[in-house]
Structure formats: structure tokens, C-alpha cells
Design an enzyme around this catalytic site. Structure first.
Site, mmCIF file in Angstrom:
data_model
loop_
_atom_site.group_PDB
_atom_site.id
_atom_site.type_symbol
_atom_site.label_atom_id
_atom_site.label_comp_id
_atom_site.label_asym_id
_atom_site.label_seq_id
_atom_site.Cartn_x
_atom_site.Cartn_y
_atom_site.Cartn_z
ATOM 1 N N SER A 1 0.812 -1.214 0.000
ATOM 2 C CA SER A 1 0.000 0.000 0.000
ATOM 3 C C SER A 1 0.848 1.268 0.000
ATOM 4 O O SER A 1 0.354 2.339 -0.371
ATOM 5 C CB SER A 1 -0.936 0.007 1.204
ATOM 6 O OG SER A 1 -0.220 -0.195 2.409
ATOM 7 N N ASP A 5 -2.131 5.384 12.406
ATOM 8 C CA ASP A 5 -1.318 4.979 11.250
ATOM 9 C C ASP A 5 -0.033 5.791 11.235
ATOM 10 O O ASP A 5 -0.045 6.976 10.890
ATOM 11 C CB ASP A 5 -2.117 5.194 9.963
ATOM 12 C CG ASP A 5 -1.372 4.737 8.715
ATOM 13 O OD1 ASP A 5 -0.185 4.358 8.823
ATOM 14 O OD2 ASP A 5 -1.967 4.778 7.627
ATOM 15 N N HIS A 58 1.867 4.825 6.756
ATOM 16 C CA HIS A 58 1.575 5.527 5.510
ATOM 17 C C HIS A 58 1.830 7.019 5.683
ATOM 18 O O HIS A 58 2.169 7.480 6.773
ATOM 19 C CB HIS A 58 0.135 5.263 5.083
ATOM 20 C CG HIS A 58 -0.144 3.814 4.814
ATOM 21 N ND1 HIS A 58 -0.590 2.952 5.799
ATOM 22 C CD2 HIS A 58 -0.022 3.074 3.692
ATOM 23 C CE1 HIS A 58 -0.733 1.738 5.283
ATOM 24 N NE2 HIS A 58 -0.400 1.779 4.005
#
Length: 426
Positions: A151, A395, A398
Site C-alpha cells: 500500500s 497509522d 503511511h
């Protein structure tokens, strides 16, 4: 009197006339330089903006002129530098006509601070040019660019699409509704971007499909590339390959279809290995797969190495977060621990593939973003990849969009320009 004039003329002919002739020649030379050479250098600057191919990946030039023009140039490693304040802010917003995954849409979910948007990467010995969408599209005209990985590869792909939105909007020509596999076509430039989601790069499947996706054992075939990307990557002229965070989970390692060991398993009579074995073999197998493709000549393979996480005050699943609101200074953070080991493992496999690539006509280049991003603990979504009332984990892996991930594509453009002399003619 006549003899005096003759003597004076002879002196003029022998002394003054040569001097005047030399001055005239010098004037002609500099006049020619002013009109012809300056025009040549100006054209080189406007068309290539500093791109000169070098033997060392990650090295670009700090001046804008070609060595062929006789101008001395200074080498500059664009991946070594620091983050400096940049008041102008980002190239786009979360309202730009492009796709931003909700998990990275920090503005949508109410991130209160904006300082993280006002920093730029500054190499020590030169300037990193701003991203220029049309210049990028001209460089890749007629090409296909594939992002292969997890990702975070998709994070970079979506950043690039948003950066290019200032010039043109692509057509979605995806062959599936699965958003992990996207194809964007830029009609005016006959340019295609492909995202191929393959978190481990090599063949894998769950040993226990009903188990926890983070803790259950997974079979990993160290010598077999994941067909999801291997079956499609031959269409790509440029391949950017990456991966990292998925290799920490429990694995059973297979080679030649035989169990050779495991990572974080409780199996008896099975050799225990660290996660570095799976990581090393994943990239070794991926690079071998790329080197085995047909029509190798002219293909450009780029490694975007390990992207660091910044969990503090705990691990990702037990209270860890990334609450910082400004970059680290150079002296505050070093590339060490498991991040350094992951990075070094990748680079060893990359160098071996690069040597083999020289023999086969495949160009390997390093998009060396690891140390750049070690200093950006402020650039992750943290709690702003979802609404505050949603009980989800922070998170710190990312990157917010817009945010420091856009620097990856500034560096990508600079790296492509390094390769421009040979690349744009293929």
C-alpha cells in the site's frame, strides 16, 4: 624624413598590427560565444534542467549544463540533505481532482496542524527542482510506469496522479474493481500508470485462512515471484518496486516447494529464521524475475527502499502513536536498528541485480528515500486517517496526502532526468 615614415610603418606592422588583429579575433570569438554557445546552453537547460547520466545511482548534478558543452559540473547526491521550511505549501489539496485514499486523507478527517505541509527536502550541495507535471509527462511520453509493492507503493502512485492533475486528468482504464490494482491512462501523452499490489512480492498464501490476518502463519515461497505482478510487468518500461512492513508477520519459508524454516512459528523441528531471510529472498527473486523478462534492453528498474514507521510510546497495536508536528533535525535521528538492517538488505540485493543488469541492458536506479523519510515523523496520518469517533489504530506507516510522500515523486522526476539522455530516446 621619408626614411622616418618607413621606420615608423615597420614598427606599426610588427607590433601594433598583431595586437589589433588579436583583439579583433577575441571580439569575434566572444561574440560567437554570446550568440551561439549561450543559446546552446540555454536550450540544454530548458530541455533537460540538469539531467546528466552518471554511474552512481542517486547522484545528480547541481548545475544545468551538459559536460559536452565544456562546463565543469559539481556532483550532488540528491538523497542526502535536510528538511527546510517552505512557506508556499503543497502542490495540491484534498479537493484536487485525483484519488486520495481515505486512510491518507488527513485534511478530510480534521488534522488540526498544517506545519507538516510547509517543508521541502534540500540536498546539501544543490537544489531539488520543484515537480513540473508537464516536464514529467514529456519524459515518460509513450511509456508505461508500474508501481509494484504494498500500500505504500499505492501511496506513491496516488501522490503522482495528484501531482500530474495540474496538467491533465487521466482516464481510469483499470481491468478490475479492486482499488489495489489501478490503471491510469494519459491520452495526450500515451502514458500509462499501473499499480500492482503485491505486499510480499513473492508467492504466498494463508496457512490458516480463518486465522488473524496479522498473527496467523502464512506460507512464503522464497524462489517464486507473485504472479499477480510477474505476469503483467513485462508491459512496463519503468518499474518501481518496493516493500517492507508485511515481512514481520509469522511465515513458513518454502524453497523448491520444500519447507526450509520459519519466522515466528511454534512448529517443532523447523529451523527458525529472522524476517530478514524472507525479505532478502523476496527482493532477490523479484529482481531475478525482472532480469528474466523478454526485451530487456531499455527497461528501467527502480528500487524505492524501506519506508520507516515512527511509532512512539508503544507498538502499533498497544498504544503507539506519532504525534510530532515537525521534522527531526539531522542530529536527532539516524538510520539504525531494524530500519537500517531492512534498508541494507535491500541494497545488497539491488547492487547484485544492478551488476547483472549492466550485462543484459537493464538500467537499475535507486530512488533512495529511506534516510529522507526517517526525519519525517510528522508526516503520517496518525489518528487522522479516519474520523475521531472511529476506534481504529493510529497509522504511523503511511503518509498524509498532500505531505512528504510528494517528495518521492520530486526525487523520481529528478532521477528520470538523470537518465534522460538515454531514456527519452528509447
Amino acid at each position: 624624413m621619408k626614411g622616418g615614415w618607413v621606420e615608423l610603418f615597420e614598427r606599426f606592422r610588427k607590433i601594433v598590427l598583431p595586437i589589433l588583429t588579436l583583439l579583433l579575433l577575441l571580439k569575434i570569438t566572444f561574440s560567437s560565444y554570446d550568440t551561439t554557445t549561450y543559446s546552446l546552453l540555454q536550450n540544454l537547460e530548458s530541455s533537460l534542467n540538469g539531467s546528466v547520466p552518471l554511474d552512481q545511482p542517486g547522484i545528480t548534478r547541481s548545475t544545468n549544463y551538459s559536460e559536452k558543452a565544456g562546463i565543469k559540473q559539481q556532483e550532488c547526491n540528491i538523497f542526502v540533505g535536510k528538511w527546510v521550511p517552505y512557506p508556499k505549501g503543497p502542490y495540491y489539496t484534498n479537493e484536487t481532482n485525483c484519488v486520495i485514499d481515505d486512510r491518507q486523507n488527513c485534511m478530510k478527517f480534521g488534522r488540526p496542524d498544517r506545519d507538516f505541509l510547509h517543508w521541502r527536502w534540500k540536498p546539501h550541495d544543490c537544489e531539488l527542482p520543484l515537480f513540473h507535471a508537464i516536464q514529467f509527462l514529456e519524459l515518460v511520453r509513450g511509456k508505461t510506469l508500474a508501481f509494484v509493492g504494498d500500500s505504500l507503493a499505492r501511496n506513491q502512485m496516488q501522490s503522482l496522479v495528484c501531482l500530474l492533475a495540474s496538467a491533465t486528468i487521466p482516464v481510469d482504464v483499470s481491468e478490475t474493481n479492486d482499488t489495489r490494482f489501478r490503471r491510469w491512462f494519459y491520452k495526450d501523452y500515451n502514458f500509462t500508470i499501473i499499480a500492482l499490489w503485491s505486499p510480499e512480492l513473492i508467492k504466498s498464501y494463508e496457512s490458516d485462512p480463518t486465522g488473524d490476518p496479522y498473527y496467523s502463519l502464512k506460507n512464503l515461497y522464497l524462489d517464486k515471484a507473485d504472479d499477480v505482478w510477474a505476469s503483467q510487468v513485462d508491459k512496463a518500461d519503468i518499474v518501481i518496486i518496493s516493500g517492507g512492513q508485511w515481512f514481520f508477520r509469522p511465515f513458513l519459508y518454502y524453497e523448491n516447494d520444500q519447507l526450509i524454516g520459519c519466522h515466528k512459528c511454534n512448529e517443532k523441528n523447523v529451523t527458525k529464521h529472522s524476517h530478514y531471510l524472507g525479505y532478502r529472498m523476496a527482493f532477490r527473486t523479484a529482481f531475478k524475475t525482472l532480469l528474466s523478462l523478454k526485451k530487456l534492453k531499455g527497461r528501467l528498474v527502480m528500487l524505492r527502499p524501506f519506508s520507516p514507521a515512527h511509532f512512539e510510546n508503544g507498538e502499533w497495536n498497544n498504544g503507539g502513536n506519532c504525534n510530532r508536528t515537525r521534522p527531526f533535525e539531522n542530529q536527532e535521528m539516524k538510520l539504525d536498528g531494524y530500519t537500517r538492517e531492512m534498508y541494507s538488505t535491500q541494497l545488497e540485493e539491488f547492487r547484485a541485480a544492478e551488476r547483472e543488469g549492466r550485462k543484459r541492458g537493464v538500467k537499475f536506479m535507486l530512488l533512495d528515500t529511506t534516510e529522507v523519510m526517517v526525519m519525517r515523523p510528522d508526516g503520517h496520518p496518525n489518528h487522522y486517517g479516519h474520523w475521531p469517533h472511529e476506534k481504529k489504530l493510529p497509522d504511523c506507516v503511511h503518509w498524509c496526502m498532500p505531505g512528504p510522500v510528494d517528495t518521492w515523486n520530486e526525487l523520481l522526476l529528478a532521477t528520470l532526468k538523470m537518465e534522460a539522455y538515454g531514456f527519452i530516446q528509447r
